[in-house]
Write an enzyme that holds these catalytic residues in place. Structure first.
Site, PDB file in Angstrom:
ATOM      1  N   LYS A  82       0.857  -1.188   0.000  1.00  0.00           N
ATOM      2  CA  LYS A  82       0.000   0.000   0.000  1.00  0.00           C
ATOM      3  C   LYS A  82       0.889   1.232   0.000  1.00  0.00           C
ATOM      4  O   LYS A  82       2.039   1.185   0.445  1.00  0.00           O
ATOM      5  CB  LYS A  82      -0.901   0.022   1.238  1.00  0.00           C
ATOM      6  N   ASP A  84      -6.644   4.174  -5.348  1.00  0.00           N
ATOM      7  CA  ASP A  84      -7.240   4.031  -4.023  1.00  0.00           C
ATOM      8  C   ASP A  84      -7.978   5.338  -3.734  1.00  0.00           C
ATOM      9  O   ASP A  84      -8.433   5.996  -4.672  1.00  0.00           O
ATOM     10  CB  ASP A  84      -6.147   3.728  -2.983  1.00  0.00           C
TER      11      ASP A  84
END
Length: 226
Positions: free
Chosen positions: A106, A146
């Protein structure tokens, strides 16, 4: 006044409960809580008025035992290392649960993208991707959109990587269709949530006819879930 949730603790607590249920060895449990790599970078940006602002960027690579690290990049003013660590580990569990050959990663930048012009957003995105380039690759780590990032930002990432290494469509997912993106990708998470809710209700014999639901947030995921 809002209180920031300790994402790392919440994720670790969930992991510990799951590990207990499957009888996971303590040594393996402790090892899986520690990310393989954490990268924290400075991302300077020359704004349209000529001033220079610096932003903090992150990429956490949690585990690649099953394949390349995989996970999104978010732009949000509350992003911090603790949050990115938590989300990277959740990506490891998600890819494992659905049995696809990826690990978990991430990334993000602590920035409010709504305060930037489109040109500033492009410069920031490109600079960030160049900064994390040494640890990114189709067989190493594959970013994706995202929170507050989208197909356009992935296109900038793709172009930036191409300038350094040659055109490589597989370096990011969530890119525009015309650049090799996947149909249905934008709606997939929200529709997946709706499908899982429907199937879970069937399993537990919950009648959804006339039922009401609460959707927390109404961004890309929430809007398609609704």
């Amino acid at each position: 006044m809002s209180v920031k949730v300790n994402n790392r603790k919440a994720t670790d607590d969930q992991f510990d409960r799951a590990a207990e249920l499957i009888g996971l060895n303590d040594d393996i449990r402790d090892s899986l809580k520690i990310p393989d790599r954490e990268l924290m970078v400075e991302v300077p940006l020359r704004k349209d008025d000529g001033t220079i602002h610096s932003f903090r960027g992150y990429r956490v690579q949690h585990n690649n035992s099953r394949g390349p690290f995989k996970g999104g990049i978010r732009f949000h003013h509350e992003v911090d290392l603790d949050e990115v660590r938590s989300l990277a580990s959740l990506m490891t569990w998600k890819t494992a649960l659905v049995d696809i050959p990826y690990g978990g990663g991430k990334g993000g930048i602590t920035v409010n993208p709504h305060e930037l012009s489109e040109r500033e957003l492009e410069r920031l995105s490109r600079r960030f991707f160049r900064t994390i380039d040494p640890i990114i690759g189709v067989n190493k780590d594959i970013p994706a959109p995202d929170v507050n990032t989208n197909a356009q930002i992935m296109a900038w990432f793709l172009d930036e990587y191409g300038q350094l290494h040659g055109h490589t469509p597989g370096i990011v997912t969530g890119k525009p269709i015309k650049l090799g993106g996947s149909l249905g990708r934008e709606a997939a998470t929200g529709k997946g949530t709706a499908i899982i809710t429907r199937e879970t209700a069937k399993r537990y014999e919950i009648d959804l006819e006339g039922a009401t639901v609460v959707i927390q947030g109404f961004g890309n995921v929430g809007s398609y879930t609704g």
